[in-house]
Design a protein around this motif. Structure first.
Motif, PDB file in Angstrom:
ATOM      1  N   ARG A  92     120.909 -82.779  -5.389  1.00 50.27           N
ATOM      2  CA  ARG A  92     120.562 -83.808  -4.387  1.00 50.27           C
ATOM      3  C   ARG A  92     119.762 -83.196  -3.240  1.00 50.27           C
ATOM      4  O   ARG A  92     118.803 -83.804  -2.754  1.00 50.27           O
ATOM      5  CB  ARG A  92     121.822 -84.484  -3.850  1.00 50.27           C
ATOM      6  CG  ARG A  92     122.376 -85.546  -4.793  1.00 50.27           C
ATOM      7  CD  ARG A  92     123.409 -86.423  -4.099  1.00 50.27           C
ATOM      8  NE  ARG A  92     124.660 -85.734  -3.852  1.00 50.27           N
ATOM      9  CZ  ARG A  92     125.651 -85.630  -4.735  1.00 50.27           C
ATOM     10  NH1 ARG A  92     125.523 -86.177  -5.919  1.00 50.27           N
ATOM     11  NH2 ARG A  92     126.757 -84.996  -4.439  1.00 50.27           N
TER      12      ARG A  92
ATOM     13  N   ASN B 297     116.163 -82.516  -4.448  1.00 53.99           N
ATOM     14  CA  ASN B 297     115.429 -83.779  -4.597  1.00 53.99           C
ATOM     15  C   ASN B 297     115.115 -84.411  -3.250  1.00 53.99           C
ATOM     16  O   ASN B 297     114.030 -84.953  -3.051  1.00 53.99           O
ATOM     17  CB  ASN B 297     116.201 -84.741  -5.497  1.00 53.99           C
ATOM     18  CG  ASN B 297     116.106 -84.337  -6.950  1.00 53.99           C
ATOM     19  OD1 ASN B 297     115.118 -83.743  -7.376  1.00 53.99           O
ATOM     20  ND2 ASN B 297     117.130 -84.647  -7.717  1.00 53.99           N
ATOM     21  N   ALA B 298     116.056 -84.354  -2.306  1.00 54.37           N
ATOM     22  CA  ALA B 298     115.806 -84.918  -0.969  1.00 54.37           C
ATOM     23  C   ALA B 298     114.676 -84.164  -0.275  1.00 54.37           C
ATOM     24  O   ALA B 298     113.819 -84.772   0.369  1.00 54.37           O
ATOM     25  CB  ALA B 298     117.075 -84.870  -0.127  1.00 54.37           C
TER      26      ALA B 298
ATOM     27  N   PRO C 253     126.321 -80.950  -7.980  1.00 52.97           N
ATOM     28  CA  PRO C 253     125.389 -82.046  -7.731  1.00 52.97           C
ATOM     29  C   PRO C 253     124.809 -82.010  -6.321  1.00 52.97           C
ATOM     30  O   PRO C 253     123.725 -82.534  -6.093  1.00 52.97           O
ATOM     31  CB  PRO C 253     126.233 -83.300  -7.964  1.00 52.97           C
ATOM     32  CG  PRO C 253     127.646 -82.855  -7.805  1.00 52.97           C
ATOM     33  CD  PRO C 253     127.679 -81.412  -8.221  1.00 52.97           C
ATOM     34  N   ASP C 254     125.503 -81.380  -5.353  1.00 54.87           N
ATOM     35  CA  ASP C 254     124.970 -81.296  -3.990  1.00 54.87           C
ATOM     36  C   ASP C 254     123.651 -80.550  -3.965  1.00 54.87           C
ATOM     37  O   ASP C 254     122.731 -80.908  -3.232  1.00 54.87           O
ATOM     38  CB  ASP C 254     125.966 -80.611  -3.050  1.00 54.87           C
ATOM     39  CG  ASP C 254     127.185 -81.468  -2.776  1.00 54.87           C
ATOM     40  OD1 ASP C 254     127.138 -82.679  -3.054  1.00 54.87           O
ATOM     41  OD2 ASP C 254     128.184 -80.909  -2.289  1.00 54.87           O
TER      42      ASP C 254
END
Length: 190
Positions: A92, A95-96, A88-89
């Motif tokens: 994320r 997306n960031a 998931p990192d």
């Protein structure tokens, strides 16, 4: 082993994969040889990939963040390619970086081609490339990891029969062939 003393090699077939190949990786995911030792190394890599107008890291802290971003992206792509567990990192981080895009991503060049707009952060450009590769199931299925010793480079196998094995036959492929030949000649002679 930075780009100050070694040339930039591009063999991933996609920008994001070439970025992930700015380090040599052990099988356990550890960086064996770092090629982005300084912000100047990132500038050399960006020039080699045609990203001259993109904004790269200027400080050691920004370079560390870029390497952390790279590790998260690599783990995510390996997971999607079926090589590792949940990441998931990476999702994320992508997306960031995509949310952080300010202004235009593409600029007109005066010709039919377009280029990255000046000042777009490198992480945003890389996130766009990662999203493009991961959104296409055909490309995801053709992502491979070079099995060369302490290589671990990623590439998109665009061969017709999907049998490409090495990041580059000139380096990892030839080394493996030479090792096999040596072992064979030792076994025959011994």
């Amino acid at each position: 082993m930075s780009y100050a003393s070694h040339p930039v090699r591009l063999c991933g077939e996609r920008l994001i994969l070439d970025f992930l190949n700015t380090a040599d990786w052990a099988a356990d995911g550890r960086v064996v040889h770092e090629k982005l030792a300084t912000p100047a190394d990132v500038d050399r890599w960006m020039t080699a990939t045609g990203l001259d107008g993109v904004s790269g890291p200027k400080t050691a802290r920004e370079l560390t963040r870029l390497k952390t971003f790279r590790a998260a992206l690599r783990a995510m792509i390996l997971e999607v390619a079926g090589e590792e567990g949940e990441t998931p990192d990476g999702i994320r981080a992508v997306n960031a970086a995509l949310r952080g895009i300010r202004g235009d991503v593409l600029a007109e060049t005066g010709s039919p081609a377009a280029a990255s707009a000046a000042g777009v952060p490198l992480q945003a450009v890389l996130a766009i490339s990662a999203a493009a590769v991961l959104a296409d199931p055909r490309e995801r299925a053709r992502i491979k990891v070079c099995p060369g010793d302490n290589c671990g480079w990623l590439f998109l196998d665009e061969t017709r029969n999907a049998r490409r094995r090495w990041c580059s036959m000139e380096t990892c492929g030839n080394r493996a062939k030479a090792r096999r030949h040596y072992r064979r000649s030792q076994a025959e002679g011994g």
